[in-house]
Design a protein around this motif. Structure first.
Motif, short mmCIF file in Angstrom:
data_model
loop_
_atom_site.label_atom_id
_atom_site.label_comp_id
_atom_site.label_asym_id
_atom_site.label_seq_id
_atom_site.Cartn_x
_atom_site.Cartn_y
_atom_site.Cartn_z
N LEU A 38 0.83 -1.24 -0.10
CA LEU A 38 0.09 -0.18 0.07
C LEU A 38 0.98 1.27 0.07
CD1 LEU A 38 -2.70 -0.92 2.43
CD2 LEU A 38 -3.09 -0.73 -0.11
N ALA A 39 1.90 1.27 0.75
CA ALA A 39 2.81 2.33 0.75
C ALA A 39 3.68 2.65 -0.48
CB ALA A 39 3.85 2.23 1.81
N TYR A 40 3.76 1.44 -1.30
CA TYR A 40 4.41 1.64 -2.36
C TYR A 40 3.40 1.93 -3.66
CZ TYR A 40 6.92 0.26 -6.71
OH TYR A 40 7.00 0.31 -8.14
N TYR A 41 2.25 1.34 -3.79
CA TYR A 41 1.39 1.75 -4.83
C TYR A 41 0.56 2.86 -4.80
CZ TYR A 41 2.23 -3.12 -6.79
OH TYR A 41 2.78 -4.06 -7.27
N LEU A 42 0.15 3.38 -3.56
CA LEU A 42 -0.20 4.54 -3.21
C LEU A 42 0.84 5.60 -2.66
CD1 LEU A 42 -3.56 3.10 -1.49
CD2 LEU A 42 -3.11 3.75 -3.76
N SER A 43 1.54 5.98 -3.77
CA SER A 43 2.59 7.10 -3.37
C SER A 43 2.14 8.30 -2.89
CB SER A 43 3.48 7.03 -4.64
OG SER A 43 2.81 7.85 -5.70
N ASP A 44 3.09 8.99 -2.25
CA ASP A 44 2.66 10.47 -1.87
C ASP A 44 2.29 11.22 -2.87
OD1 ASP A 44 3.32 9.89 0.90
OD2 ASP A 44 5.16 10.45 0.82
N ALA A 45 2.84 11.11 -4.08
CA ALA A 45 2.62 12.16 -5.35
C ALA A 45 1.13 11.81 -5.46
CB ALA A 45 3.69 11.72 -6.38
N LEU A 46 0.86 10.44 -5.73
CA LEU A 46 -0.47 10.07 -6.27
C LEU A 46 -1.52 10.50 -5.48
CD1 LEU A 46 -1.42 6.51 -7.33
CD2 LEU A 46 -2.87 7.84 -6.04
N LEU A 47 -1.35 10.22 -3.83
CA LEU A 47 -2.43 10.92 -3.27
C LEU A 47 -2.58 12.17 -3.01
CD1 LEU A 47 -1.55 8.26 0.05
CD2 LEU A 47 -3.27 8.04 -1.68
N ASP A 48 -1.28 12.89 -2.93
CA ASP A 48 -1.41 14.41 -2.76
C ASP A 48 -2.31 15.05 -4.04
OD1 ASP A 48 0.14 14.55 -0.83
OD2 ASP A 48 2.05 15.03 -1.51
N ASP A 49 -1.90 14.53 -5.42
CA ASP A 49 -2.80 14.99 -6.24
C ASP A 49 -4.28 14.66 -6.39
OD1 ASP A 49 -0.65 16.30 -7.79
OD2 ASP A 49 -0.48 14.91 -9.31
N LEU A 50 -4.47 13.31 -5.84
CA LEU A 50 -5.71 13.10 -5.71
C LEU A 50 -6.69 13.88 -4.59
CD1 LEU A 50 -7.67 10.73 -6.96
CD2 LEU A 50 -7.27 9.52 -4.82
N ASN A 51 -6.00 14.24 -3.61
CA ASN A 51 -6.54 15.00 -2.59
C ASN A 51 -6.81 16.40 -3.16
OD1 ASN A 51 -6.98 13.16 -0.16
ND2 ASN A 51 -4.50 13.21 -0.04
N ASN A 52 -5.94 16.76 -3.64
CA ASN A 52 -6.14 18.37 -4.49
C ASN A 52 -6.98 18.62 -5.66
OD1 ASN A 52 -4.21 19.26 -2.29
ND2 ASN A 52 -2.50 18.93 -3.67
N THR A 53 -7.05 17.58 -6.18
CA THR A 53 -7.95 17.65 -7.71
C THR A 53 -8.93 17.06 -7.44
OG1 THR A 53 -5.62 17.76 -8.66
CG2 THR A 53 -7.42 17.60 -10.10
N TYR A 54 -9.07 15.83 -7.11
CA TYR A 54 -10.45 14.94 -7.03
C TYR A 54 -10.86 14.58 -5.44
CZ TYR A 54 -9.04 14.27 -11.89
OH TYR A 54 -8.81 14.38 -13.33
N PRO A 55 -11.30 15.47 -4.82
CA PRO A 55 -11.42 15.11 -3.57
C PRO A 55 -12.49 14.02 -3.27
CG PRO A 55 -12.24 17.35 -3.85
CD PRO A 55 -11.42 16.70 -5.07
N GLU A 56 -13.38 14.01 -4.02
CA GLU A 56 -14.65 12.90 -3.81
C GLU A 56 -13.80 11.30 -4.27
OE1 GLU A 56 -17.87 13.51 -6.43
OE2 GLU A 56 -18.27 15.45 -5.27
N LEU A 57 -12.99 11.42 -4.94
CA LEU A 57 -12.33 9.92 -5.29
C LEU A 57 -11.32 9.71 -4.25
CD1 LEU A 57 -11.56 10.41 -9.15
CD2 LEU A 57 -13.30 9.04 -8.05
#
Length: 237
Positions: A115-134
């Motif tokens: 989980l730490a590898y596949y859900l990287s910080d870069a992926l999670l940061d962009d998701l939180n900032n751009t697609y909050p519902e997702l």
């Protein structure tokens, strides 16, 4: 007109192909996030033509939605073995019981590392900032997984196999350390290889979690898993 069975088969094939394309583009998104991703680049990383890509994804939004859907589906399939009900806090562990708990602990370690590898910080940061519902949907899936892991740790504590600890703090610790160890700059700074760092962290976690009489030195599967994980990681870079 296509009958229902034919439609179901075609839809299943389409979903299989979408998953294959998402897996191909995931290494790029893990490393760079997706805010700067263009559709031309997406087709390149999926290794298909732009025309073919548009048969499966009408936009970048749909690519990200599919990535989150596949991630949540993967998380929901991460299951742990049942804790042996015959164990009690007073029991003297047999060799097989120690092996079984070693094996189930291996599973928790592998899940946290993936989980730490596949859900990287870069992926999670962009998701939180751009697609909050997702991001919220993904967070719900992660919380379901955490609760399974916490239930495992809490049961082991109740039975006297594990030290009495805060299971959520254990998971936060694992996630934070894995993310640090997966950073090549940190490994270079401390003159460590990724393999040795992961093996040493595994030993540290085992000693932290297990009471001494339950620790079994022979824990099959961890080193081969780490070897395979590193090969896959480097092949994606």
């Amino acid at each position: 007109m296509m009958d229902c069975e034919g439609f179901d088969e075609a839809e299943a094939k389409k979903q299989t192909n979408k998953l294959k394309f998402i897996i191909k583009i995931l290494p790029y998104i893990q490393k760079n996030g997706f805010n700067s991703l263009k559709m031309d680049d997406a087709a390149k990383y999926m290794d298909i033509s732009k025309a073919t890509m548009y048969k499966y994804f009408s936009s970048k939004d749909e690519i990200i939605e599919s990535l989150v859907f596949q991630s949540v589906n993967y998380i929901d399939q991460l299951l742990l073995e049942e804790i042996p009900s015959k164990l009690t806090a007073q029991s003297e562990p047999t060799h097989r019981e120690m092996m079984l708990y070693g094996e189930t602990f291996n599973i928790t370690f592998k899940i946290s590392m993936k989980l730490a590898y596949y859900l990287s910080d870069a992926l999670l940061d962009d998701l939180n900032n751009t697609y909050p519902e997702l991001a919220a949907k993904l967070a719900e899936g992660l919380e379901r997984c955490r609760k399974k892991l916490m239930s495992y740790y809490d049961s082991g504590m109740e039975l006297g196999v594990f030290h009495p600890l805060n299971s959520r703090i254990l998971l936060i610790q694992q996630d934070a350390v894995f993310r640090e160890l997966l950073d090549p700059k940190l490994l270079m700074l401390h003159n460590m290889t990724l393999k040795q760092a992961l093996l040493d962290f595994y030993q540290a976690m085992k000693c932290q979690v297990f009471k001494e009489q339950w620790i079994h030195e022979d824990q099959p599967g961890i080193e081969p898993f780490i070897n395979e994980f590193i090969l896959k990681k480097f092949s994606n870079e």
